[in-house]
Write a protein that holds these residues in place. Structure first.
Motif, PDB file in Angstrom:
ATOM      1  N   LEU A 223       0.844  -1.190   0.000  1.00 43.64           N
ATOM      2  CA  LEU A 223       0.000   0.000   0.000  1.00 43.64           C
ATOM      3  C   LEU A 223       0.883   1.246   0.000  1.00 43.64           C
ATOM      4  N   ARG A 224       0.495   2.211  -0.825  1.00 41.47           N
ATOM      5  CA  ARG A 224       1.242   3.479  -0.903  1.00 41.47           C
ATOM      6  C   ARG A 224       0.418   4.590  -0.266  1.00 41.47           C
ATOM      7  N   LEU A 225       0.917   5.158   0.805  1.00 41.93           N
ATOM      8  CA  LEU A 225       0.241   6.255   1.486  1.00 41.93           C
ATOM      9  C   LEU A 225       0.881   7.572   1.060  1.00 41.93           C
ATOM     10  N   PHE A 226       0.056   8.511   0.591  1.00 39.54           N
ATOM     11  CA  PHE A 226       0.568   9.812   0.166  1.00 39.54           C
ATOM     12  C   PHE A 226       1.025  10.614   1.378  1.00 39.54           C
ATOM     13  N   LYS A 227       2.227  11.130   1.324  1.00 40.16           N
ATOM     14  CA  LYS A 227       2.742  11.893   2.459  1.00 40.16           C
ATOM     15  C   LYS A 227       1.900  13.125   2.743  1.00 40.16           C
ATOM     16  N   TRP A 228       1.351  13.758   1.696  1.00 43.22           N
ATOM     17  CA  TRP A 228       0.554  14.964   1.913  1.00 43.22           C
ATOM     18  C   TRP A 228      -0.809  14.669   2.539  1.00 43.22           C
ATOM     19  N   SER A 229      -1.197  13.397   2.590  1.00 46.31           N
ATOM     20  CA  SER A 229      -2.511  13.029   3.139  1.00 46.31           C
ATOM     21  C   SER A 229      -2.443  12.462   4.543  1.00 46.31           C
ATOM     22  N   THR A 242       2.947  17.585   9.456  1.00 46.01           N
ATOM     23  CA  THR A 242       2.285  17.420   8.167  1.00 46.01           C
ATOM     24  C   THR A 242       3.114  18.096   7.083  1.00 46.01           C
ATOM     25  N   CYS A 243       2.863  17.728   5.843  1.00 50.81           N
ATOM     26  CA  CYS A 243       3.470  18.411   4.708  1.00 50.81           C
ATOM     27  C   CYS A 243       2.408  18.564   3.621  1.00 50.81           C
ATOM     28  N   SER A 244       2.625  19.466   2.716  1.00 54.72           N
ATOM     29  CA  SER A 244       1.624  19.811   1.708  1.00 54.72           C
ATOM     30  C   SER A 244       1.959  19.209   0.351  1.00 54.72           C
ATOM     31  N   VAL A 245       0.996  19.277  -0.560  1.00 55.21           N
ATOM     32  CA  VAL A 245       1.209  18.786  -1.928  1.00 55.21           C
ATOM     33  C   VAL A 245       2.357  19.543  -2.588  1.00 55.21           C
ATOM     34  N   GLN A 246       2.378  20.862  -2.422  1.00 55.38           N
ATOM     35  CA  GLN A 246       3.424  21.635  -3.092  1.00 55.38           C
ATOM     36  C   GLN A 246       4.811  21.339  -2.523  1.00 55.38           C
ATOM     37  N   GLU A 247       4.909  21.019  -1.241  1.00 57.13           N
ATOM     38  CA  GLU A 247       6.205  20.656  -0.671  1.00 57.13           C
ATOM     39  C   GLU A 247       6.698  19.321  -1.227  1.00 57.13           C
ATOM     40  N   ILE A 248       5.772  18.391  -1.431  1.00 50.04           N
ATOM     41  CA  ILE A 248       6.147  17.098  -2.017  1.00 50.04           C
ATOM     42  C   ILE A 248       6.525  17.265  -3.484  1.00 50.04           C
ATOM     43  N   VAL A 249       5.742  18.032  -4.227  1.00 46.48           N
ATOM     44  CA  VAL A 249       6.020  18.239  -5.653  1.00 46.48           C
ATOM     45  C   VAL A 249       7.362  18.950  -5.831  1.00 46.48           C
ATOM     46  N   SER A 250       7.637  19.957  -5.012  1.00 46.83           N
ATOM     47  CA  SER A 250       8.923  20.642  -5.134  1.00 46.83           C
ATOM     48  C   SER A 250      10.078  19.683  -4.850  1.00 46.83           C
ATOM     49  N   ALA A 251       9.904  18.777  -3.897  1.00 44.70           N
ATOM     50  CA  ALA A 251      10.941  17.777  -3.611  1.00 44.70           C
ATOM     51  C   ALA A 251      11.129  16.828  -4.797  1.00 44.70           C
ATOM     52  N   GLN A 252      10.017  16.446  -5.450  1.00 46.04           N
ATOM     53  CA  GLN A 252      10.109  15.594  -6.627  1.00 46.04           C
ATOM     54  C   GLN A 252      10.839  16.303  -7.768  1.00 46.04           C
ATOM     55  N   LEU A 253      10.529  17.561  -7.978  1.00 48.25           N
ATOM     56  CA  LEU A 253      11.186  18.328  -9.043  1.00 48.25           C
ATOM     57  C   LEU A 253      12.682  18.459  -8.778  1.00 48.25           C
ATOM     58  N   LEU A 254      13.042  18.730  -7.536  1.00 46.94           N
ATOM     59  CA  LEU A 254      14.458  18.870  -7.183  1.00 46.94           C
ATOM     60  C   LEU A 254      15.216  17.559  -7.395  1.00 46.94           C
ATOM     61  N   ALA A 255      14.557  16.434  -7.080  1.00 46.78           N
ATOM     62  CA  ALA A 255      15.196  15.129  -7.292  1.00 46.78           C
ATOM     63  C   ALA A 255      15.407  14.861  -8.781  1.00 46.78           C
ATOM     64  N   PRO A 328      -2.049  12.053  -8.604  1.00 40.39           N
ATOM     65  CA  PRO A 328      -3.487  11.784  -8.532  1.00 40.39           C
ATOM     66  C   PRO A 328      -4.259  13.030  -8.967  1.00 40.39           C
ATOM     67  N   ASN A 329      -5.428  12.827  -9.527  1.00 43.44           N
ATOM     68  CA  ASN A 329      -6.195  13.943 -10.076  1.00 43.44           C
ATOM     69  C   ASN A 329      -6.452  15.034  -9.035  1.00 43.44           C
ATOM     70  N   TYR A 330      -6.826  14.631  -7.817  1.00 42.30           N
ATOM     71  CA  TYR A 330      -7.132  15.637  -6.801  1.00 42.30           C
ATOM     72  C   TYR A 330      -5.878  16.401  -6.376  1.00 42.30           C
ATOM     73  N   ALA A 331      -4.713  15.725  -6.387  1.00 41.01           N
ATOM     74  CA  ALA A 331      -3.458  16.393  -6.031  1.00 41.01           C
ATOM     75  C   ALA A 331      -3.049  17.394  -7.106  1.00 41.01           C
ATOM     76  N   LEU A 332      -3.309  17.052  -8.382  1.00 38.03           N
ATOM     77  CA  LEU A 332      -3.015  17.976  -9.468  1.00 38.03           C
ATOM     78  C   LEU A 332      -3.850  19.250  -9.343  1.00 38.03           C
ATOM     79  N   LYS A 333      -5.109  19.096  -8.943  1.00 35.61           N
ATOM     80  CA  LYS A 333      -5.977  20.262  -8.760  1.00 35.61           C
ATOM     81  C   LYS A 333      -5.485  21.134  -7.601  1.00 35.61           C
ATOM     82  N   ILE A 334      -5.042  20.496  -6.524  1.00 37.41           N
ATOM     83  CA  ILE A 334      -4.500  21.246  -5.385  1.00 37.41           C
ATOM     84  C   ILE A 334      -3.251  22.005  -5.805  1.00 37.41           C
ATOM     85  N   LEU A 335      -2.388  21.343  -6.593  1.00 37.53           N
ATOM     86  CA  LEU A 335      -1.157  21.981  -7.066  1.00 37.53           C
ATOM     87  C   LEU A 335      -1.476  23.208  -7.908  1.00 37.53           C
TER      88      LEU A 335
END
Length: 368
Positions: A223-229, A242-255, A328-335
């Protein structure tokens, strides 16, 4: 509340602080700006209003803050960093600690709960291990010192039969959790209060019905649990984090920038061919610290972004120049909402560049 708006950002690569001031009316002879004794607090007075901003770092006291004679409602200044060696700790760490909640910071006492309602989701993991980057298997042939022998090198399935093949996903086992940039990957044995309600494998908290993760398609019991959730408790007595969607996305981009030297990304939900909306992201400034007259200093990335209606066509034309980022679709909308909100933080003159809209993505800042 003052109608004067101040914005400042520290550009780490050139060691300067840019300051923008937006006034409710044109500046005049009585408009003045000053630097406080701590050389980090900046004040501006215009007519009967006054605004204060705490700069991301201290600047030299000899900075020129003369108001230009021309009548304008927008002022801008460039200030030199006072002492680069004595930058605040959070600024010095701006190029490190990009991964929220790395495995090395987690212990057997770590608990993972639903962010929305606090229901415990994971509490039986004794060991947390960090997953390698997404393209680890593809690189094995380049740096593997002693490759496992293949029974038949000419076999079409030989690559998939190797222990390090990309098709062979790494999965958790009971009591052992895996961690990557955006997920906690755990065995279903170690989880509780989760249910699946659709054919996409999305996981919902059984108490509040919020989406918290997804079933792994390659590993049946994973099972994969989203860190932002989720909310993290490092121990039973510790405060929740807690951490947010944008903090996770920025970490992904930096990687991706570090691993692939990529700066442009296409973020979409599901499959590119079926995704109706996606975001084109250009990581223009990976490291900056900004503050406003209404917000304290925040670590962020400056992102140029635009909406794309046909992501598959973009990938076909520029597949070698753009990296994919599936959300995920809902995370893209939040971003998208977060980027639009951040655009309003920026001064009006620097909110767009040609066909791009400019925004900010907050970066993860580790706690004490």
């Amino acid at each position: 509340m003052s109608s004067i708006y101040l914005y400042a950002e520290l550009l780490l690569n050139i060691r300067q602080v840019s300051v923008f001031a937006m006034l409710p009316s044109n500046c005049n002879e009585e408009t003045r700006m000053w630097l406080c004794n701590n050389q980090r607090t900046l004040g501006l007075k215009h007519e009967d209003e006054e605004a204060i901003i705490e700069l991301p770092c201290s600047v030299v006291s000899s900075a020129k803050l003369e108001i230009p004679p021309a009548t304008t409602r927008q002022l801008s200044f460039r200030l030199v960093v006072r002492d680069a060696a004595r930058l605040p700790v959070q600024v010095q760490q701006a190029t490190g600690c990009n991964d929220p909640w790395p495995a090395v910071k987690l212990t057997s006492e770590t608990q993972v709960a639903c962010r929305s309602c606090g229901t415990l989701l994971v509490n039986n993991v004794n060991v947390w291990k960090h997953l390698p980057s997404a393209g680890w298997a593809d690189m094995m042939d380049l740096w593997h010192c002693h490759k496992p022998s293949a029974n038949n090198a000419d076999d079409e399935d030989a690559s998939s039969n190797k222990g390090y093949a990309a098709a062979n996903a790494l999965g958790p086992s009971a009591g052992i959790g895996l961690v990557d940039i955006s997920h906690f990957i755990v065995s279903d044995i170690d989880c509780t209060s989760l249910e699946t309600t659709d054919d996409q494998g999305l996981l919902n908290c059984i108490s509040c019905r919020e989406i918290v993760g997804v079933k792994d398609k390659k590993e049946r019991y994973s099972l994969r649990l989203f860190k932002w959730s989720v909310a993290l408790h490092r121990s039973k007595e510790s405060k929740r984090e807690t951490c947010s969607v944008q903090e996770i996305v920025s970490a992904q981009l930096l990687a991706l920038m570090e691993d692939l030297a990529a700066y442009k990304f296409l973020a979409y939900a599901g499959d590119a061919e079926n995704s109706k909306t996606s975001l084109m992201l250009w990581a223009f400034t990976p490291d900056l610290m900004y503050s406003t007259s209404a917000k304290p200093t925040q670590r962020a990335m400056k992102i140029f972004y635009s909406t794309v209606t046909d992501p598959s066509a973009i990938l076909e034309k520029q597949s070698n120049k753009i990296e994919e980022l599936r959300l995920p679709n809902y995370a893209l909308k939040i971003l998208q909402t977060d980027l639009n909100t951040s655009t309003n933080i920026l001064p009006q003159p620097v909110r767009t560049h040609r066909e791009w809209t400019i925004g900010l993505l907050d970066r993860w800042t580790p706690g004490p």
